[in-house]
Design a protein around this motif. Structure first.
Motif, PDB file in Angstrom:
ATOM      1  N   ALA A  72      34.313  41.602  39.732  1.00 30.22           N
ATOM      2  CA  ALA A  72      34.967  40.993  38.568  1.00 30.22           C
ATOM      3  C   ALA A  72      34.058  39.943  37.932  1.00 30.22           C
ATOM      4  CB  ALA A  72      36.291  40.349  38.987  1.00 30.22           C
ATOM      5  N   ASP A  73      34.103  39.882  36.599  1.00 31.34           N
ATOM      6  CA  ASP A  73      33.316  38.869  35.896  1.00 31.34           C
ATOM      7  C   ASP A  73      34.015  37.514  35.981  1.00 31.34           C
ATOM      8  OD1 ASP A  73      35.356  38.801  33.931  1.00 31.34           O
ATOM      9  OD2 ASP A  73      34.295  40.190  32.644  1.00 31.34           O
ATOM     10  N   ALA A  74      33.351  36.482  35.491  1.00 24.84           N
ATOM     11  CA  ALA A  74      33.855  35.108  35.611  1.00 24.84           C
ATOM     12  C   ALA A  74      35.210  34.942  34.928  1.00 24.84           C
ATOM     13  CB  ALA A  74      32.838  34.130  35.030  1.00 24.84           C
ATOM     14  N   ALA A  75      35.376  35.487  33.741  1.00 27.19           N
ATOM     15  CA  ALA A  75      36.637  35.330  33.010  1.00 27.19           C
ATOM     16  C   ALA A  75      37.790  36.016  33.740  1.00 27.19           C
ATOM     17  CB  ALA A  75      36.497  35.887  31.592  1.00 27.19           C
ATOM     18  N   THR A  76      37.551  37.210  34.246  1.00 30.52           N
ATOM     19  CA  THR A  76      38.597  37.941  34.963  1.00 30.52           C
ATOM     20  C   THR A  76      38.990  37.215  36.240  1.00 30.52           C
ATOM     21  OG1 THR A  76      37.814  40.038  34.069  1.00 30.52           O
ATOM     22  CG2 THR A  76      39.180  40.141  36.061  1.00 30.52           C
ATOM     23  N   LEU A  77      38.004  36.797  37.027  1.00 35.51           N
ATOM     24  CA  LEU A  77      38.307  36.099  38.271  1.00 35.51           C
ATOM     25  C   LEU A  77      39.038  34.793  37.996  1.00 35.51           C
ATOM     26  CD1 LEU A  77      38.134  36.147  41.327  1.00 35.51           C
ATOM     27  CD2 LEU A  77      35.890  35.058  41.146  1.00 35.51           C
ATOM     28  N   ALA A  78      38.612  34.045  36.985  1.00 39.30           N
ATOM     29  CA  ALA A  78      39.278  32.780  36.643  1.00 39.30           C
ATOM     30  C   ALA A  78      40.727  33.024  36.247  1.00 39.30           C
ATOM     31  CB  ALA A  78      38.517  32.075  35.527  1.00 39.30           C
ATOM     32  N   GLU A  79      40.998  34.102  35.517  1.00 40.69           N
ATOM     33  CA  GLU A  79      42.365  34.404  35.106  1.00 40.69           C
ATOM     34  C   GLU A  79      43.238  34.769  36.305  1.00 40.69           C
ATOM     35  OE1 GLU A  79      44.742  36.916  31.668  1.00 40.69           O
ATOM     36  OE2 GLU A  79      42.553  36.956  31.743  1.00 40.69           O
ATOM     37  N   VAL A  80      42.720  35.597  37.210  1.00 40.90           N
ATOM     38  CA  VAL A  80      43.476  35.957  38.412  1.00 40.90           C
ATOM     39  C   VAL A  80      43.724  34.713  39.264  1.00 40.90           C
ATOM     40  CG1 VAL A  80      43.418  37.293  40.565  1.00 40.90           C
ATOM     41  CG2 VAL A  80      42.737  38.363  38.408  1.00 40.90           C
ATOM     42  N   LEU A  81      42.731  33.848  39.402  1.00 41.80           N
ATOM     43  CA  LEU A  81      42.901  32.605  40.149  1.00 41.80           C
ATOM     44  C   LEU A  81      44.043  31.771  39.574  1.00 41.80           C
ATOM     45  CD1 LEU A  81      39.167  31.635  40.675  1.00 41.80           C
ATOM     46  CD2 LEU A  81      40.853  31.882  42.515  1.00 41.80           C
ATOM     47  N   GLN A  82      44.105  31.657  38.259  1.00 42.27           N
ATOM     48  CA  GLN A  82      45.164  30.861  37.634  1.00 42.27           C
ATOM     49  C   GLN A  82      46.540  31.491  37.844  1.00 42.27           C
ATOM     50  OE1 GLN A  82      44.532  29.657  33.609  1.00 42.27           O
ATOM     51  NE2 GLN A  82      43.074  28.091  34.247  1.00 42.27           N
ATOM     52  N   VAL A  83      46.629  32.804  37.715  1.00 41.34           N
ATOM     53  CA  VAL A  83      47.913  33.475  37.936  1.00 41.34           C
ATOM     54  C   VAL A  83      48.396  33.221  39.360  1.00 41.34           C
ATOM     55  CG1 VAL A  83      49.031  35.735  38.183  1.00 41.34           C
ATOM     56  CG2 VAL A  83      47.617  35.252  36.176  1.00 41.34           C
TER      57      VAL A  83
END
Length: 165
Positions: free
Chosen positions: A136-147
Motif C-alpha cells: 500500500a502507498d502512503a495515502a492508502t496506509l494513512a487512511e486505513v490507519l485513521q479508520v
C-alpha cells in the motif's frame, strides 16, 4: 508466511495476528522495511514493537489510541496482505454475550476491517483489524490507519470511561 489458501483462510490468518502482537518485547522479529519507507513518506512517527510498527494517535486532544501495523504478511496467490489493528477492550473470563452481539452488529457497518475477539484462557481482547495490501502507498496506509484508530477509539469510549488503548 507464504500460503495459497481460500480467502476465508487468509482472513483467519490475519485475524489471529493481533493476539500474538500484543506482547511488548523488542527484537524478536525484523520490521518490514516497506512499512518504514511508507510511514516515513507519510511523515507518521512510529515505534518498533516486537518487529511491528506502533503508532500513537492523539484522537481529540483528550483521548489517545495505539494502532499497530504488522510486519508479517500473508499471501494468497499473488496478493500479499498485512494487518493494521487496534485494541478497544480487555476483560476477564469469556466475552459477554451482549458485547459479542454489539461487535457483530458493528461488523455489519464496517467498510474496512472487522471486529474480533481474541479469547485467552482467562481473558479476552477486543480488536479491530483491517487487512491492507503489503505494498500500500502512503495515502492508502494513512487512511486505513485513521479508520482503524477512530473506530477502535469509538468502541473503547462506548464500552468504558477509561482511555486504556
Amino acid at each position: 508466511m507464504t500460503t495459497q489458501r481460500p480467502a476465508a483462510a487468509l482472513l483467519l490468518v490475519l485475524a489471529a495476528a493481533p493476539s500474538a502482537m500484543a506482547q511488548q518485547s523488542e527484537g524478536d522479529r525484523t520490521p518490514d522495511p516497506r512499512v518504514a519507507a511508507v510511514l516515513k513518506e507519510a511523515n507518521l512517527p512510529y515505534q518498533i514493537d516486537n518487529g511491528d510498527f506502533r503508532l500513537e494517535y492523539d484522537v481529540d486532544g483528550v483521548r489517545g489510541q495505539r494502532v499497530w501495523i504488522d510486519s508479517e504478511t500473508a499471501k494468497l496467490d499473488k496478493l500479499e496482505f498485512r494487518a493494521v489493528w487496534s485494541m478497544a477492550a480487555r476483560g476477564k473470563g469469556a466475552v459477554p454475550a451482549q458485547l459479542a452481539d454489539l461487535l457483530l452488529r458493528e461488523n455489519a457497518r464496517m467498510i474496512v476491517g472487522a471486529w474480533q475477539v481474541n479469547q485467552g484462557k482467562d481473558d479476552y481482547l477486543v480488536v479491530l483489524s483491517a487487512p491492507v495490501s503489503a505494498t500500500a502507498d502512503a495515502a492508502t496506509l494513512a487512511e486505513v490507519l485513521q479508520v482503524v484508530m477512530y473506530s477502535a477509539d469509538r468502541i473503547e469510549k462506548q464500552l468504558s470511561d477509561k482511555d486504556a488503548f
